[in-house]
Design a protein around this motif. Structure first.
Motif, short mmCIF file in Angstrom:
data_model
loop_
_atom_site.label_atom_id
_atom_site.label_comp_id
_atom_site.label_asym_id
_atom_site.label_seq_id
_atom_site.Cartn_x
_atom_site.Cartn_y
_atom_site.Cartn_z
N SER A 1 0.84 -1.20 0.00
CA SER A 1 0.00 0.00 0.00
C SER A 1 0.87 1.24 0.00
O SER A 1 2.03 1.19 0.38
N LEU A 2 0.23 2.35 -0.41
CA LEU A 2 0.90 3.63 -0.33
C LEU A 2 0.05 4.54 0.55
O LEU A 2 -1.18 4.54 0.42
N LEU A 3 0.71 5.26 1.41
CA LEU A 3 -0.01 6.09 2.36
C LEU A 3 0.42 7.55 2.24
O LEU A 3 1.57 7.84 1.90
N TRP A 4 -0.51 8.42 2.54
CA TRP A 4 -0.22 9.85 2.64
C TRP A 4 -0.47 10.31 4.07
O TRP A 4 -1.47 9.94 4.69
N TYR A 5 0.47 11.14 4.57
CA TYR A 5 0.36 11.73 5.90
C TYR A 5 0.52 13.24 5.79
O TYR A 5 1.21 13.75 4.91
N LYS A 6 -0.08 13.93 6.75
CA LYS A 6 0.12 15.37 6.90
C LYS A 6 0.88 15.58 8.21
O LYS A 6 0.51 15.02 9.24
N GLN A 7 1.94 16.37 8.15
CA GLN A 7 2.74 16.60 9.35
C GLN A 7 2.78 18.09 9.68
O GLN A 7 3.39 18.87 8.98
N GLU A 8 2.10 18.42 10.76
CA GLU A 8 2.16 19.78 11.30
C GLU A 8 2.92 19.67 12.61
O GLU A 8 2.70 18.73 13.37
N LYS A 9 3.78 20.60 12.88
CA LYS A 9 4.59 20.52 14.10
C LYS A 9 5.36 19.21 14.14
O LYS A 9 6.38 19.07 13.50
N LYS A 10 4.89 18.21 14.84
CA LYS A 10 5.70 17.01 14.98
C LYS A 10 5.09 15.72 14.44
O LYS A 10 5.68 15.03 13.64
N ALA A 11 3.90 15.33 14.94
CA ALA A 11 3.38 13.99 14.66
C ALA A 11 2.69 13.91 13.31
O ALA A 11 1.75 14.66 13.05
N PRO A 12 3.11 13.02 12.42
CA PRO A 12 2.38 12.81 11.17
C PRO A 12 0.98 12.27 11.47
O PRO A 12 0.82 11.39 12.33
N THR A 13 -0.01 12.78 10.76
CA THR A 13 -1.37 12.27 10.90
C THR A 13 -1.81 11.67 9.58
O THR A 13 -1.53 12.21 8.51
N PHE A 14 -2.50 10.55 9.66
CA PHE A 14 -2.87 9.75 8.51
C PHE A 14 -3.92 10.46 7.65
O PHE A 14 -4.88 11.02 8.16
N LEU A 15 -3.71 10.44 6.33
CA LEU A 15 -4.69 10.99 5.39
C LEU A 15 -5.37 9.88 4.58
O LEU A 15 -6.58 9.72 4.63
#
Lengths: 111, 114
Positions: free
Chosen positions: A32-46
């Motif tokens: 699989s391929l995943l996209w994350y958004k990272q603000e400040k520190k922790a990547p969050t799953f998209l």
């Protein structure tokens, strides 16, 4: 060696613009391929993409996978300043669950 | 909410010092991952635990790096004799099941080696 490459590395747009972020991968055991958004520190799953040609959508964000071209794109329409972040693409091989990340695209949305 | 927590959030170490970084995963999560994120780069895999067993440590950059999860819950990443190139954000992630893509990340520990 498994590798994930993102482009562009950085992008500056104005509110309301539409952006397209690119991700290409070279993997020997693709799951699989995943996209994350990272603000400040922790990547969050998209999104998680497994099948080619099926678009995943969440509000103004959408993503699609092209297994033939070994690539994926992430689209953001009507961008807002809150979209400013680093967007990470990652490949998931499934053997141990480790994620192989690209270097990220830094998006800055100006008012 | 009970997400993944990491401590300390920031750590400044002098070159040559030993450091210990802690990760508290989400309760009940079987899998735990450590990643290293250098400035301007994406996270890079360091090591993986399934419960207390360290199943993959292929990403640890040198034998100065050591990780443990003795009771299958809290994990500690230890770096001995820190070097400037160790400066990075260290991210911990956990997932409920074995080999799950759905990893929940902690806020990270920013390590600066001076």
């Amino acid at each position: 060696e498994d590798k994930v490459v993102q482009s562009p590395l950085s992008l500056v747009v104005h509110e309301g613009d539409t952006v397209t972020l690119n991700c290409s991968y070279e993997v020997t055991n693709f799951r699989s391929l995943l996209w994350y958004k990272q603000e400040k520190k922790a990547p969050t799953f998209l999104f998680m993409l497994t099948s080619s040609g099926i678009e995943k959508k969440s509000g103004r964000l959408s993503s699609i996978l092209d297994k033939k071209e070994l690539s994926s794109i992430l689209n953001i329409t009507a961008t807002q300043t809150g979209d400013s972040a680093i967007y990470l693409c990652a490949q998931y091989s499934g053997n141990t669950g480790k994620l192989i990340f690209g270097q990220g695209t830094t998006l800055q949305v100006k008012p | 909410g009970a997400g993944v927590s990491q401590s300390p959030r920031y750590k400044v170490a002098k070159r040559g010092q030993d450091v210990a970084l802690r990760c508290d995963p989400i309760s009940g999560h079987v899998s735990l991952f450590w990643y290293q994120q250098a400035l301007g780069q994406g996270p890079e895999f360091l090591t993986y635990f399934q419960n207390e067993a360290q199943l993959d440590k292929s990403g640890l950059p040198s034998d100065r790096f050591f990780a443990e999860r003795p009771e299958g819950s809290v994990s500690t990443l230890k770096i001995q004799r820190t070097q400037q190139e160790d400066s990075a954000v260290y991210l911990c992630a956990s997932s409920l099941e074995r080999s799950s893509y759905e990893q929940y990340f902690g806020p990270g520990t920013r390590l600066t080696v001076t």
